[in-house]
Design a protein around this motif. Structure first.
Motif, PDB file in Angstrom:
ATOM      1  N   ILE A 133       0.864  -1.181   0.000  1.00  0.00           N
ATOM      2  CA  ILE A 133       0.000   0.000   0.000  1.00  0.00           C
ATOM      3  C   ILE A 133       0.894   1.221   0.000  1.00  0.00           C
ATOM      4  N   TYR A 134       0.658   2.139  -0.924  1.00  0.00           N
ATOM      5  CA  TYR A 134       1.465   3.345  -1.029  1.00  0.00           C
ATOM      6  C   TYR A 134       0.763   4.500  -0.359  1.00  0.00           C
ATOM      7  N   GLY A 135       1.540   5.434   0.110  1.00  0.00           N
ATOM      8  CA  GLY A 135       0.927   6.628   0.665  1.00  0.00           C
ATOM      9  C   GLY A 135       1.938   7.430   1.446  1.00  0.00           C
ATOM     10  N   TYR A 136       1.426   8.221   2.377  1.00  0.00           N
ATOM     11  CA  TYR A 136       2.301   9.081   3.161  1.00  0.00           C
ATOM     12  C   TYR A 136       2.105   8.784   4.637  1.00  0.00           C
ATOM     13  N   CYS A 137       3.211   8.583   5.318  1.00  0.00           N
ATOM     14  CA  CYS A 137       3.164   8.233   6.729  1.00  0.00           C
ATOM     15  C   CYS A 137       2.803   9.474   7.550  1.00  0.00           C
ATOM     16  N   PRO A 138       2.462   9.281   8.821  1.00  0.00           N
ATOM     17  CA  PRO A 138       2.046  10.421   9.651  1.00  0.00           C
ATOM     18  C   PRO A 138       3.044  11.576   9.586  1.00  0.00           C
ATOM     19  N   ARG A 141       2.837  13.261   5.902  1.00  0.00           N
ATOM     20  CA  ARG A 141       1.574  13.802   5.412  1.00  0.00           C
ATOM     21  C   ARG A 141       1.657  15.310   5.358  1.00  0.00           C
TER      22      ARG A 141
ATOM     23  N   VAL B 114     -10.683  -2.774   2.898  1.00  0.00           N
ATOM     24  CA  VAL B 114      -9.643  -3.268   3.797  1.00  0.00           C
ATOM     25  C   VAL B 114      -8.442  -2.333   3.723  1.00  0.00           C
ATOM     26  N   GLU B 115      -8.082  -1.948   2.520  1.00  0.00           N
ATOM     27  CA  GLU B 115      -6.949  -1.061   2.312  1.00  0.00           C
ATOM     28  C   GLU B 115      -7.146   0.268   3.047  1.00  0.00           C
ATOM     29  N   ARG B 117      -9.044   0.846   5.581  1.00  0.00           N
ATOM     30  CA  ARG B 117      -9.020   0.629   7.024  1.00  0.00           C
ATOM     31  C   ARG B 117      -7.579   0.515   7.527  1.00  0.00           C
ATOM     32  N   ILE B 118      -6.779  -0.241   6.772  1.00  0.00           N
ATOM     33  CA  ILE B 118      -5.374  -0.394   7.162  1.00  0.00           C
ATOM     34  C   ILE B 118      -4.695   0.970   7.194  1.00  0.00           C
ATOM     35  N   HIS B 122      -2.993   3.026  10.574  1.00  0.00           N
ATOM     36  CA  HIS B 122      -1.598   3.466  10.680  1.00  0.00           C
ATOM     37  C   HIS B 122      -1.453   4.959  10.424  1.00  0.00           C
ATOM     38  N   ARG B 123      -2.571   5.643  10.397  1.00  0.00           N
ATOM     39  CA  ARG B 123      -2.578   7.081  10.119  1.00  0.00           C
ATOM     40  C   ARG B 123      -1.777   7.414   8.852  1.00  0.00           C
ATOM     41  N   PHE B 124      -1.924   6.541   7.895  1.00  0.00           N
ATOM     42  CA  PHE B 124      -1.302   6.732   6.587  1.00  0.00           C
ATOM     43  C   PHE B 124      -2.300   7.410   5.667  1.00  0.00           C
ATOM     44  N   VAL B 126      -3.406   7.075   2.275  1.00  0.00           N
ATOM     45  CA  VAL B 126      -3.230   6.059   1.239  1.00  0.00           C
ATOM     46  C   VAL B 126      -3.460   6.657  -0.137  1.00  0.00           C
TER      47      VAL B 126
END
Lengths: 145, 145
Positions: A133-138, A141, B114-115, B117-118, B122-124, B126
């Motif tokens: 899963i791609y994205g930005y961490c806390p 962000r 699900v994605e 929610r994950i 993790h406060r990501f 997405v």
DNA sequence: ATATTATCGAGAATGAGTCTCAATTGCTAT
DNA sequence: ATAGCAATTGAGACTCATTCTCGATAATAT
């Protein structure tokens, strides 16, 4: 659960291949630490332990470890593959921060179910999966460029 | 939904980059067909249309298309990356047969949930994901070596 | 128009991974 | 034990995808 070395030996025997000292040293080194690694690191660690195994053998053995299911390819970064050992660990997937490149592992039972259902729907015999899963961490962000 | 060319132009403008004929020709070719492709194929198709764009420019532009989210890296096979365009398509994932190497696309709504929610857990923030399920397709089941 | 800056193309460079092949090692059967 | 044979190893050559370099070109700003 039987030790990974036995799993590997059985795998090799099943393929009519030999359990050589080189292969076993590589296996041991792969299971000696719990981080993601690449082939270059692995070779360095082997060298540090006085093991001098050729690059070719390491690559050859990695392919066997992946085929046996003891080890998994995790992701390509900086132009080369990264691995992790998975035998003896609950299956997990990876969150990847596009800001700081950090990789976070997570487990999720619901996922396994969805995966199994998808397999059934397509009459696939499912042997594994890889989710990133791609994205930005806390921390990253809001500050993505 | 606005055409991909506009999305790409805005993306380039946002980065202070120019929308050159080369970049736009590559974009057009990428969206001209719906299969997975690799850079070599793309260059061949451009040539067949009389476009003679250098290898370097194609690679440079692919990186931009991926960064813009119009195109996605799908998998590495035979030692090189394969892509697909994703803009304007419902997100889908891939089932990969370890027997015949066939790739089957599928969609699954439960997965998106699900994605998400994950991500929340993790406060990501997405932005995307990639799921590959490995196994054996109906034709290859039972005959794996 | 001229200066500035981005982009392009051609080919060189890089680097991960594979291949080759002679030398070595480990089974298997005497 | 020992000979014979096949599998394996290591060193380095090789391949090939991708990136880099840099002079030429084109677009934009002054």
């Amino acid at each position: 659960m039987k030790p990974e070395i036995d799993v590997f030996r059985e795998f090799l025997a099943h393929k009519g291949m030999r359990a050589t000292p080189e292969r076993e040293a590589i296996l041991a080194e792969v299971f000696a630490n719990h981080d993601h690694f690449d082939v270059e690191e692995l070779i360095m660690r082997l060298r540090q332990n006085g093991q001098r195994i050729s690059r070719a053998s390491v690559y050859r053995t990695m392919a066997l470890l992946v085929e046996s299911g003891l080890v998994q390819e995790v992701y390509v970064e900086d132009g080369h593959m990264h691995y992790e050992h998975v035998y003896g660990h609950e299956h997990h997937c990876h969150l990847r921060c596009l800001g700081c490149r950090k990789i976070i592992e997570f487990r999720n039972g619901a996922l396994e179910e969805v995966e199994q259902r998808i397999g059934r729907d397509h009459r696939f015999e499912v042997t594994g999966h890889k989710l990133e899963i791609y994205g930005y961490c806390p921390e990253c962000r809001g500050q993505k460029k």
